[in-house]
Each structure stands twice: as C-alpha cells, then as structure tokens.
Design a protein around this motif. Structure first.
Motif, PDB file in Angstrom:
ATOM      1  N   ARG A 811     -12.162   1.492  -1.967  1.00 49.15           N
ATOM      2  CA  ARG A 811     -10.797   1.441  -1.451  1.00 49.15           C
ATOM      3  C   ARG A 811      -9.821   1.143  -2.592  1.00 49.15           C
ATOM      4  N   MET A 813     -10.277   1.529  -5.741  1.00 45.62           N
ATOM      5  CA  MET A 813     -10.266   2.622  -6.705  1.00 45.62           C
ATOM      6  C   MET A 813      -9.381   3.774  -6.215  1.00 45.62           C
ATOM      7  N   LEU A 814      -9.531   4.133  -4.924  1.00 39.55           N
ATOM      8  CA  LEU A 814      -8.769   5.257  -4.378  1.00 39.55           C
ATOM      9  C   LEU A 814      -7.281   4.935  -4.317  1.00 39.55           C
ATOM     10  N   GLU A 815      -6.979   3.668  -3.984  1.00 40.38           N
ATOM     11  CA  GLU A 815      -5.577   3.288  -3.889  1.00 40.38           C
ATOM     12  C   GLU A 815      -4.916   3.313  -5.258  1.00 40.38           C
TER      13      GLU A 815
END
Lengths: 819, 238
Positions: A811, A813-815
């Motif tokens: 999460r 990392m994606l954000e």
C-alpha cells in the motif's frame, strides 16, 4: 418325450454318459431345424450351454462343412476356454472332425491371422474380439458360411454399454451375412420379453423358451461368532467363521464383491489356515496364466475353496461345489441366484448357500434377498436406450473394413434394438464428430480421421488412424492398467496381473501391497510394468479397482424398507442386528413408510444431514446435487455428499435447522438452474471422461505413467470446460448428459419423490451420529461440492497477520508511486 | 493498480500475497504472478496451439484452447494493468504453431502483446523461437535486481540469488477436515519460485514428485493453491 433323432455318434455319447435328451434340448433342436432364433431362459445348472451347441454338433455331424458354422459370444474370456474344453471332450470321444477354437485378447497374433484365412467350425469369442474381426476387409469372406450365433449369459449383457456394443456387432454381422440364426442363453430373469427384443434385430424379438426351476436353493445367514460391525464392507470380521464353513465343506466358492475384498479375505484366510487347506484366489485382474492355473486345479479337484469375484460367477463349470458363501451384501436377487447356482451344478438337487453381511445394514439386505428367493421374486433391470458414445467407435470400425456411406451405416445401426429409435440428426452429428471432431467454430477441420473419396464414400485418413482404432477398440470405460511383475532378481520375473494406474502412482519404493494373494514390496514402474518383489510389510495397501462397484437393485432397496417397517420380522435377523435397530429406535427413530426421515448431527468437525429415501442410488445422486446447490445458495457451506442405495449423507460446515430443511426439500429445487448446475458438476465431468474415451476423443494414455511426460498430458476436465464454454451444443456434451442420466441420475424418480413427500418429513436433531447413519457416513466415496464451503476451509489456512503486514508494505509503495 | 483494488482482490481470495526474494508478490487464482513494485505480470507455459498440435495427428480434440488461454491472459491484464508482461517460456506448444494459428487467433495474441508497454518472451524447450509476426522482446533469461527469470532451472544463476521459473506445471492436493482440494499452484523455497502453467490444455506435476527436491535448493516453504479460480496460501512445514 419328443421324437428327436440325434445322429448316432451323439446318441451313443449321450448313452455312454447315461444321459437322455431333455425336453428343452429337444426344443432347441427343433428350433434349429426350422432355422428360428431363440432365447433359452433356464436356471443355472440346467446345461444351457450344451443345449445351445447341440444343434450345431448335429448339423456338423450330418453335413460336415469347411469354414465357420457357429460363432459363440461370451462376456468373459475365461468362459471361452472353459467351453472349448467342454466341447472338445465329446468331439474327441465321438471321434468326429469338428474344429473348435477360441479368439480373445489373449490369442497370439499368428493364430489370429490364420483364423481369418482358415476359420474353425466353431469360434468362441468375446464381443470386443468380434468387433475387431468385423474391422477387417475380409470379414464378409470369413462369415460367409455362418449359420448360428450363440450369445451366452445374455442377461449379463443386456441393458449395459457392453450389451449395446454387442448388438451393434450383431447388426453389422447381419449386414455381412443376413440369414444367420441368433441363439441367446440366459439365467432366469424377471422380464424375458425385454431380453428377447434385445436379442433380435429391431422390432423382431426372438422366440422365448423357458425352463422353470424345480428345486429352490437353500440360503441361510451364516452363524457368526463375532460382532457384525456398523460400517465397512470388507467383512474381515467373519474370517474365522468363513474358515470354519470352508473346512466343513468338501468344496466351496467364496464370492466377494470387489477384487480388493478378494485379496483381503484371501490373505486373512491364509493367516488362520492351520489345517493348510488348499484355498485359491481368482479375479479378473490376475494374469491369464494365474487364472488358468486356478481353473485347472479346480478342474482336477485339487482346490478346497476359491475366493473369487464375479469373474467366476458366469458359466464356468467346476464339477461339484457343495457350498457357496456370499461375503458382503448380495446387491441383487438375480446376481445372488447366479452365484448360488454355482453350487451343486445339477437341476435336481438344491443349491446351498450362506450369506455373510459386511455390516449391519447389509444384514437387512441379506434377509430381504433371502425372502425374495423364497417368494420367487426377481429384480428387473429397466430397458435402456443405446449409449451414443459407442456409435463413433462403430462408425470407425466399419470405415476401417472398407469405404462407407453415412446412410448405409445409419441403417445398420437402426437394426440394433437399443438404437432402433435413434434419429437421423443425432446420428449425423456423431458421424461428423467421427470425421473431424464436428466443432462448430473450428478452422482446424483439415485434420480429419475419415476422408471423402471421389465416389463420395469415406475411408480412414491414414494407416495410423486405423492402427490406433484397433488398439483402442472396445474401450468400454476401463481405467488405465499397469502390469505387475513379480521380481526374482533385478528386472526379471513373471507378470502376475494388472493393477490400476491410479493406484500404482500412489506407491513409493518400499511400500507393500497385497496382490495375487501375496504381499509384494513395490520397487519401481518400468516399461508399463509395476516391478515388485515378494516380501513382508507392516500394513500392506490393497489395490483399489474403480470399476469394481456393484449397485444395489432398486427392488432390494424397496424390500429393505419394507423389512424395516415390519418389526415382527426382525427376529429372523442376527441378534446384534436387532439390537442395533432397537438402539436406533431408542436414540433416533426407524424410517416409517410414507415418510422421509432426516437426521442432523455434528460428526468429525462438520455437520451431517442424513436423508433416508430408499429410492436407489440414482435418485439419491440427483437429490444430493440439487439439495447441495440450494444449500450453497443459502450459504450453508456444503462440502460433499455421499450416497448409497438407502439414502444420502450431506456434509456441511453450518448447522441446518428444520425450517431450512423444509426449504431444501421442496419440489421447487427442480428449477431451471438445474441443467447448468448439472453440467458443471464433477459428476458430469466424470461421465465425460468415459464418453471421451469410448467415443475416441481421447485414448487410454499410457504415456501418462512416464513421469517426465506427466505435465504434458492433461485431463479431459479441461477439454470439457472449454467445450462447454465455446461449443455448448456439441454432440459429445449431449452424449455426456444422456450418459449421466442413464448411469447416474434418475430425475423422474426424484421428481415423484419430492412431490410425494411434501410436508411428510420426520426431522430429528441429534447430538451425535445415529446407529443407522454409521454405515452411510463411513462411505468414503463422496461427491465434492465446489463452492463457498471449500473456500471457507482453505481460508483458515491463510495466514492473516503476515498478509496484513505485507499488504501494508505494498500500500505504502503504491501510494508513493501515485504521489 | 490502486491499493484499494489490490485489497479487494486479496479480500475475496481472487489473489494471495506472499514474500519472496525480499519482495512482496501477488499470486492470482488464475495462475498469474504479479509484482506490484515493478508493475510486472509473469505468466508461464501458455502452450498456444497444443490442441491443434494433437488434432493434426487425428485426435478429434476441440481446438478452443488457444482462444481460451488468451481470454485468461486478457482477464489478468485487465485486473492488474501491468506495464510489463513476462512469458516464462513454452508460450507456443511447438515450432510450427505459427502455420496452424487462424487469423483470429493470431490477431488475438497480437492484440495482447500490443496492449502492454513491454512484452517479453523468455524462450522455453517447446519454443526455442517465437513464430514470426509477434512483437515483444525474445530472451533466454531475464534479470531484474537480484532475480533471474528462466524457463528451466539454472544450475548457475551467476550473481543473482534468486530464480523464478516455469516448466514444471506444479500442482498440489491439500486435505482439510477430510476434504481434498487439488489445483495448480505456485511453490517457493528460499531461492526458487516455480510458477504454474496457464495454458488451458496443460496438465500438472504434483509437488510431491521427487523432481522438485532436485530443483529447489532448500525445502519448499509455502505454496499458493489455485482452486476454483481463487488463490489460497498453503504452508508446507512438514
């Protein structure tokens, strides 16, 4: 007495034996003289087979001829050898020149070739070998002098796929040689008319001649000194008692229901065989040398007892058997009579038999069967339409013999009674399937099995197609088999039989298993052979044979239900069985006539619902599928269900209450989702596997045993799924559904049942499994329900905490990546 | 790919999450492997044209397998929106598939490769060469950080510590409460990860087979079972 004149040689031989021609034998001679097809229905031990051959012997003595006069078809290979012996004895004694030969899968190829060029007067064969003969271009030549075809043990062939296959072979034979006579020999059956219609060409039933039984067999439950178990079918608990009876009889046959059971009972008997009685084992998976050895020893009276499966049930004559012991449930009255008939092979003295139930439910079955025999009632098999998956095999078989046109073959198929009603459209779909697979959306139609010639006739596309068909012919649903080699030293030894591939693949080196009556240590699988050496092991495994299961006749299921409703008759049962029923009555209840009893209880970490229908396996199977579907909808998380002839047991994760039961057990479950649910069920996939094999879509793939090839072979389930998605109207899907309805499901009976029992449910909640439920829940063969229940099970295996932390990482990392 | 979307996939078991080579991976229940940090989708052993390969020898098999496999890949691409798709070998069943593919099948495969930025064909034993007319980079092995992607196991991974491979078509049977569940699976040890086959006409080799002991340098730690199109983590601590 008929004024029958036998040829003098034959008359002398009869006199030398002290025999005279019996009435029905005279009748058979009369029928032959008028060249009439006939079905002879007579009890076992009446000398049926001789009656069948008597006219042939007369004709060949009076008018000696070259070439094939009589073709004899037997459902069992072993029977052909036995008949050959029994025919050659009088022929030699009379010193006449009649040739008799067998032709089966065991016949060496040079002999087979010679037989086609120079056939014997009498050829003894099996349906599969006959079909193979018909696939040769010279078949017409070979059968040109044919007068008579004898179909032995016809009752065991009618109403099954092998029987359908046989009628097609007979129809093809009629096309090659129109005027041959059909003679059927059958044990006593409930409806000889159905059998007579089956035997004749479509619409022309053969004439029936009945011989009635004068002496009733004496059947009793065996006196048992140990407790009858609640569950299981193996009946090893009774081995000491069985041994006692064997040692008291001069000769006996011990019939069991499966090959695995034969191995187990045999082993257990030898463990306590302190008198060193010669006890042998006999079943269909043993190598022919092994079987011949036992047959010969039996013939010479060197054996006291044989533990055997249905392989010894038919026809084989073994002089004087004093006693037949049936171990396990008899499953059907006709089958039981057939087995009992093995004892005292004469018409005038009663046969003697003892029944050994494998569990307490089977005791009820045994008593019901004894009652039926006393009252001369029989179970009857319903009439079936011919199985469609055999048609492509038949078309290929004809095409290989010579170029064919669809109309010609269609007319031949119609001649076989089970296919008399086959419509042209369905036939043409099967025809197209045989040619190129018949796929609606395929552009690969340049790959054909059959190709059209300039004269519009069809012939095989290549030699390879021909060869492969011949290798696979008669594949009437048999699991892949591997030979078992008993090693003496490295890789050298004798082949002693076959086990199923599926079982062989579970073995690891060092594992021990029981086979051919001894304990073997598994070494390796090499060149299609399981290599094993004799040795000792702690807990030897027992090879399972998928095909070995026998369904109970619905007649007997009804009889058991009646017995339950009449407590005054329970006294005839062994005391412990009566105790068991009384216990059931006290703890739960006894199923009542006109009511459906349903029990619900927790068992082994899950919930079980037991529905006692007494409607037979096929209705129970359909009910199981429908109820579990509704359970899935109600989120009750069904896991699996298993059926037997009396009812079904459903295993689920959630508890079910009475209101839910009423919703589940309601006629509206026969809604329109039924078809879709059925098509996606594992059961239909299983049917498809058979259909795919029989129709030639896939073959028994022996490569699969070579481990390196394993990942490139794939299951028919995958084909089934793609076919359903991309070509839902394909003929094989239709065939599969027909097959399932014929073999596995009884929707009509189920519908009646659901309507009849609305509001007539006895629902009983219990703290634990009831005495009566035990034999049913112990049944290991269960239908798997795919759906939320299994997902719920697997979810428990997922590690939540760790997954949470990993997800958090992702999460973050994606954000970051998305700013 | 948003984290909410990913969470939803994990919540209903469409996919399962696990750690390998110090990275977090997503194993999809259809048999695809996704690496969120690189937006990389790994698929293996597609065996395009297997049905028609068998059919040309006279087996009357239905040949819908290529299209069905393409449909699966499309679902995966839609689900994960990868920027790179890596095919881990045996993408085509044999060297002559190119001649057998229909126009619509060729078109379907082509439009697959064109909808992602970067398409990589790792070559396998069945397809030492990719048929003409399909875009994408062809490589023997592919390297990312500390990981080498290969079709068959490498005896020597050079400076890479980890390898991810296909070739074996792993499957497993798992028993819970006397119920057996069987399906293809991902299987990993400390240094190796084996991806299941995606082609619809491909069978499987049970992870109990001794061959896996040779391939995995340490005992397998966990597997992800693909069952009813969903993914479930199965610990393998024996």
């Amino acid at each position: 007495m008929h004024n029958t004149k036998l040829p003098v040689q034959l008359q002398n031989w009869f006199s030398s034996k002290g025999w005279c021609v019996r009435d029905y034998q005279a009748h058979m001679l009369e029928q032959a003289r008028n060249h009439r097809s006939t079905l002879l229905v007579a009890p076992t031990g009446a000398g049926k087979t001789l009656s069948g051959f008597l006219p042939t012997l007369c004709e060949l003595i009076e008018h000696p001829q070259q070439g094939l006069h009589t073709l004899y078809i037997s459902p069992l290979k072993a029977l052909t050898h036995d008949i050959q012996r029994n025919l050659l004895a009088p022929i030699d004694a009379m010193g006449i020149d009649i040739t008799v030969e067998t032709r089966t899968g065991d016949t060496p190829s040079h002999k087979r070739q010679r037989q086609r060029k120079k056939p014997p007067n009498i050829l003894l064969t099996t349906p599969e070998s006959l079909m193979l003969l018909l696939s040769y271009a010279d078949a017409k030549q070979m059968f040109r002098h044919l007068r008579t075809v004898i179909i032995d043990e016809a009752h065991s062939l009618a109403a099954n796929k092998r029987g359908d296959f046989t009628t097609l072979a007979l129809a093809r034979l009629s096309a090659l040689k129109p005027d041959y006579r059909r003679v059927g020999l059958s044990a006593t059956v409930a409806d000889p008319e159905i059998l007579a219609a089956w035997l004749g060409p479509s619409g022309e039933p053969v004439e029936i001649h009945r011989v009635t039984n004068v002496v009733k067999p004496q059947v009793q439950l065996m006196r048992l000194t140990s407790d009858i178990p609640y569950g299981g079918h193996m009946a090893t608990f009774a081995v000491a008692d069985i041994y006692r009876e064997i040692s008291q009889a001069a000769t006996s046959l011990v019939f069991v229901n499966t090959r695995a059971q034969a191995e187990l009972i045999f082993q257990s008997l030898w463990e306590i065989n302190d008198q060193a009685l010669p006890i042998a084992i006999y079943h269909g998976a043993l190598a022919k040398e092994q079987r011949h050895k036992v047959e010969n020893m039996m013939g010479q009276g060197l054996v006291r007892s044989v533990v055997c499966t249905s392989a010894l049930e038919l026809g084989i004559d073994w002089g004087n058997v004093d006693l037949v012991i049936q171990v396990g449930a008899p499953k059907g009255v006709a089958r039981l009579l057939q087995r009992i008939g093995r004892s005292n092979h004469t018409l005038d003295a009663p046969s003697e038999a003892l029944l050994v139930p494998g569990n307490r439910f089977e005791a009820l079955e045994a008593l019901s069967a004894m009652d039926a025999i006393a009252k001369e009632q029989m179970d009857h098999e319903p009439y079936h339409e011919g199985a469609l998956d055999i048609i492509p095999q038949f078309i290929m078989n004809c095409a290989i013999a010579g170029p064919i046109a669809p109309e010609e073959i269609y007319q031949q198929v119609l001649l076989a009674t089970p296919y008399g009603g086959l419509d042209r459209y369905t036939f043409m779909q099967l025809w197209q399937f045989t040619i190129d697979g018949g796929y609606a959306l395929s552009h690969y139609d340049r790959y054909h099995r059959l190709v059209r010639r300039e004269d519009e006739l069809f012939e095989p596309a290549s030699k390879r197609v021909t060869l492969r068909h011949r290798q696979n012919i008669g594949t009437i649903v048999e699991a892949g088999r591997l030979k078992v080699k008993r090693l003496r030293r490295a890789h050298t030894g004798k082949i002693i039989g076959e086990i199923e591939e599926y079982f062989a693949q579970q073995l690891v080196p060092g594992d021990t298993f029981l086979f051919a009556g001894e304990c073997l240590v598994f070494d390796t699988i090499k060149d299609m052979c399981v290599e094993a050496y004799p040795g000792k092991g702690k807990e030897p495994k027992i090879p399972s044979f998928v095909g070995g299961q026998m369904p109970l006749s619905s007649f007997l299921a009804d009889a058991v239900r009646l017995l339950l409703s009449e407590p005054e008759r329970w006294s005839e049962l062994p005391e412990q069985v009566t105790d068991w029923l009384n216990l059931q009555e006290e703890f739960s209840a006894i199923p009542r006539l006109g009511k459906i009893m349903i029990e619900h209880f927790p068992y082994r970490q899950a919930q079980y619902t037991l529905i006692y229908t007494f409607e037979g396996r096929k209705a129970n199977q359909a009910l199981g599928m429908l109820i579990t579907k509704r359970m899935e909808k109600l989120k009750l998380q069904p896991l699996s269900f298993s059926i037997n002839d009396y009812g079904l047991s459903i295993c689920s994760l959630k508890v079910i209450d009475e209101t839910q039961i009423r919703t589940l057990f309601h006629p509206d479950i026969l809604g329109d989702e039924l078809a879709d649910w059925m098509l996606s069920s594992p059961m239909l996939k299983r049917s498809f596997r058979h259909v795919a094999m029989v129709s030639g879509l896939t073959e028994q793939n022996h490569h699969a045993t070579r481990k390196t090839m394993k990942q490139v072979t794939f299951s028919t389930d995958l084909i089934y799924d793609t076919l359903r998605e991309h070509d839902p109207d394909h003929i094989l899907l239709k065939v599969t559904q027909q097959d399932a309805e014929r073999e596995l499901l009884d929707l009509q009976r189920l519908t009646d049942l659901l309507i009849r029992y609305v509001g007539k449910i006895d629902f009983i909640e219990l703290p634990k499994v009831s005495p009566m439920a035990i034999p049913i829940v112990l049944n290991v063969r269960a239908e798997i329900i795919k759906g939320s229940g299994r997902e719920a099970l697997l979810e428990h295996a997922t590690l939540y905490d760790e997954a949470e932390s990993m997800l958090a990482e992702v999460r973050e990392m994606l954000e970051q990546a998305g700013r | 790919m948003t984290s909410e979307h990913l969470e939803r996939l994990l919540l209903d078991n469409t996919a399962s999450i696990f750690r390998f080579a110090n990275k977090v991976w997503i194993a999809d229940g259809l048999g695809g492997l996704y690496l969120p940090e690189a937006a990389l989708l790994v698929i293996s052993d597609l065996h395009f044209g297997k049905g028609s390969f068998l059919k040309q020898h006279g087996h009357p098999l239905p040949t819908y397998d290529t299209i069905a496999t393409v449909d699966l890949i499309n679902t995966l691409i839609e689900r994960y929106q990868p920027s790179t798709v890596l095919c881990l070998g045996d993408s085509f069943h044999d060297m002559c598939v190119g001649e057998r593919l229909s126009v619509s099948e060729t078109h379907a495969i082509r439009s697959l490769t064109e909808q992602v930025v970067h398409w990589i064909w790792v070559l396998g034993n069945h397809d030492p060469d990719i048929p003409n007319g399909f875009s994408g980079e062809q490589v023997i092995t592919w390297r990312m950080d500390d990981i080498v992607f290969t079709h068959e196991p490498l005896a020597n991974t050079g400076t890479a510590h980890y390898q991810i491979m296909g070739h074996f078509h792993p499957k497993l049977s798992h028993v819970i409460k006397r119920q057996q569940m069987t399906g293809k699976c991902f299987i990993s040890s400390k240094h190796e990860l084996i991806v299941p086959s995606l082609g619809v006409y491909t069978g499987g080799l049970s992870i109990d087979d001794p061959v896996y002991q040779e391939v995995l340098s340490s005992p397998a730690q966990q597997a992800v079972l693909c069952y009813q199109q969903k993914a479930f983590l199965v610990p393998l601590n024996k």
